[in-house]
Motif scaffolding. Structure first.
Motif, mmCIF file in Angstrom:
data_model
loop_
_atom_site.group_PDB
_atom_site.id
_atom_site.type_symbol
_atom_site.label_atom_id
_atom_site.label_comp_id
_atom_site.label_asym_id
_atom_site.label_seq_id
_atom_site.Cartn_x
_atom_site.Cartn_y
_atom_site.Cartn_z
ATOM 1 N N THR A 183 36.636 29.167 39.661
ATOM 2 C CA THR A 183 37.731 28.983 40.600
ATOM 3 C C THR A 183 37.340 28.098 41.783
ATOM 4 O O THR A 183 38.098 27.216 42.196
ATOM 5 C CB THR A 183 38.234 30.344 41.123
ATOM 6 O OG1 THR A 183 38.763 31.100 40.029
ATOM 7 C CG2 THR A 183 39.327 30.155 42.169
ATOM 8 N N GLU A 184 36.156 28.310 42.342
ATOM 9 C CA GLU A 184 35.754 27.529 43.516
ATOM 10 C C GLU A 184 35.728 26.042 43.200
ATOM 11 O O GLU A 184 36.206 25.213 44.000
ATOM 12 C CB GLU A 184 34.380 27.999 44.017
ATOM 13 C CG GLU A 184 33.947 27.282 45.297
ATOM 14 C CD GLU A 184 32.655 27.839 45.868
ATOM 15 O OE1 GLU A 184 32.163 27.278 46.880
ATOM 16 O OE2 GLU A 184 32.123 28.823 45.303
ATOM 17 N N ILE A 187 39.410 24.789 42.812
ATOM 18 C CA ILE A 187 40.108 24.703 44.103
ATOM 19 C C ILE A 187 39.620 23.495 44.901
ATOM 20 O O ILE A 187 40.428 22.751 45.495
ATOM 21 C CB ILE A 187 39.910 25.997 44.904
ATOM 22 C CG1 ILE A 187 40.659 27.155 44.227
ATOM 23 C CG2 ILE A 187 40.390 25.827 46.342
ATOM 24 C CD1 ILE A 187 42.162 26.986 44.165
ATOM 25 N N GLN A 217 41.548 35.547 48.375
ATOM 26 C CA GLN A 217 42.253 34.276 48.440
ATOM 27 C C GLN A 217 42.218 33.662 49.839
ATOM 28 O O GLN A 217 42.670 32.528 50.013
ATOM 29 C CB GLN A 217 43.714 34.469 48.034
ATOM 30 C CG GLN A 217 43.910 35.101 46.664
ATOM 31 C CD GLN A 217 45.333 35.588 46.489
ATOM 32 O OE1 GLN A 217 46.265 35.028 47.035
ATOM 33 N NE2 GLN A 217 45.502 36.650 45.726
ATOM 34 N N ILE A 220 40.897 30.203 50.314
ATOM 35 C CA ILE A 220 41.763 29.170 49.745
ATOM 36 C C ILE A 220 42.893 28.843 50.713
ATOM 37 O O ILE A 220 43.233 27.674 50.934
ATOM 38 C CB ILE A 220 42.317 29.624 48.380
ATOM 39 C CG1 ILE A 220 41.164 29.964 47.439
ATOM 40 C CG2 ILE A 220 43.217 28.543 47.775
ATOM 41 C CD1 ILE A 220 41.606 30.559 46.117
#
Length: 346
Positions: A183-184, A187, A217, A220
């Motif tokens: 995910t990192e 993103i 989250q 983000i």
């Protein structure tokens, strides 16, 4: 995301506590849930809830999802409970089944033979060929009923479009249903791409994770606050409307997300999770001839912000796509079939 999308649709429904998973080196394993139950405890909790509901409600028909026994065998006691009743069990499986061991196990085969009377296949043989139908028929010894793809936002469109409003000028939608080991990287590359694209094509709506996982989250949210034309929220009912107004989308290659963009009839960048079974990759291969510009695929680890920006700009500027040649009426077909079972049980 089911509970967020259903919103105010006039249905009676009960949400079971959901399994939580994590992916490490391409293998999905269970983890503790948001209500602090282990994967095993959650399976036992779901088993008891389902069995209790069946004893209380005496359903005439039960549609089970994907596996005859349930993910952790939580349906097995309920199958025994209804053995001597008039309850009809129906199994529904998604278009591309993949190599899910629970589906192809001897236990699944035996339980289906003993308790189930019907098999629905949420696929389209025009796109996927006959391989899945033949494999299911050979395993479960019954001819599957082909319904077409089940498209959630198609069914919700008539309800949610009347209840909420969202920005009209939407360049694109990004949907990341859950956070994983890559995910990192995803993103950061998305941020780089959207920063390069800028606000000239409209706003960007990013639906990341679920409301239950908001604490994970926050970073983000903080990152995208630097881009005034981007809005980050957990998945909610505005996802459906935003997608129908968007010019493009970034999604993962799951069944529901793919049918979402087919119904919205917009091009999309499709991220493929690096799972060892490569189920999403196999499904995408069967869909590739729909339109070479409709779906552009990347493996999670391979995506780069500069390339992504170029692809998204090209998709935004592209002419309107022809209507996809895919059957998205699976929900209606399945509902009619279940209605026939209930009204004509013999």
């Amino acid at each position: 995301m089911a509970s967020q999308l259903i919103d105010h649709v006039p249905l009676d429904w009960l949400k079971l506590p959901a399994y939580q998973t994590k992916v490490v080196d391409g293998v999905s394993t269970g983890r503790s849930s948001f209500i602090n139950l282990t994967d095993t405890e959650l399976g036992e909790c779901r088993r008891r809830i389902i069995e209790h509901l069946i004893r209380v409600l005496h359903p005439r028909c039960i549609l089970a999802d994907h596996t005859p026994q349930g993910k952790h065998k939580e349906l097995v006691p309920s199958l025994e409970t209804t053995r001597d009743t008039d309850t009809t069990w129906v199994l529904g499986v998604r278009g591309w089944v993949g190599s899910v061991p629970q589906v192809w196990s001897d236990l699944a085969k035996r339980l289906f033979s003993e308790h189930y009377r019907h098999l629905l296949w949420y696929g389209d043989s025009h796109l996927l060929g006959e391989e899945q139908v033949r494999t299911l028929k050979n395993h479960f010894a019954i001819q599957p009923v082909e319904t077409g793809y089940v498209c959630r936002i198609s069914e919700l469109d008539r309800w949610l479009s009347l209840q909420h409003s969202t920005d009209d000028d939407i360049a694109g939608v990004v949907s990341i249903p859950w956070l994983g080991e890559d995910t990192e990287h995803i993103i950061n590359q998305l941020f780089h791409a959207l920063n390069k694209i800028g606000p000239q094509y409209g706003t960007w709506r990013l639906f990341v994770g679920s409301p239950d996982d908001f604490s994970n989250q926050k970073w983000i949210q903080n990152l995208f606050e630097k881009l005034s034309f981007c809005k980050v929220t957990p998945a909610d009912e505005q996802y459906q409307q935003a997608l129908l107004k968007a010019k493009t989308a970034v999604i993962y290659g799951g069944y529901n997300s793919l049918t979402d963009v087919f119904y919205a009839n917009i091009p999309a960048v499709v991220l493929l999770r690096g799972m060892q079974d490569e189920e999403q990759q196999a499904h995408m291969t069967r869909l590739s001839f729909l339109n070479r510009d409709r779906l552009i695929t990347y493996k999670e680890k391979d995506i780069k912000g500069d390339d992504l920006a170029q692809v998204l700009i090209r998709q935004i500027r592209s002419s309107r796509l022809p209507k996809p040649e895919i059957n998205l009426a699976g929900a209606a077909m399945a509902a009619k079939y279940l209605f026939e079972i209930i009204t004509n049980p013999n």
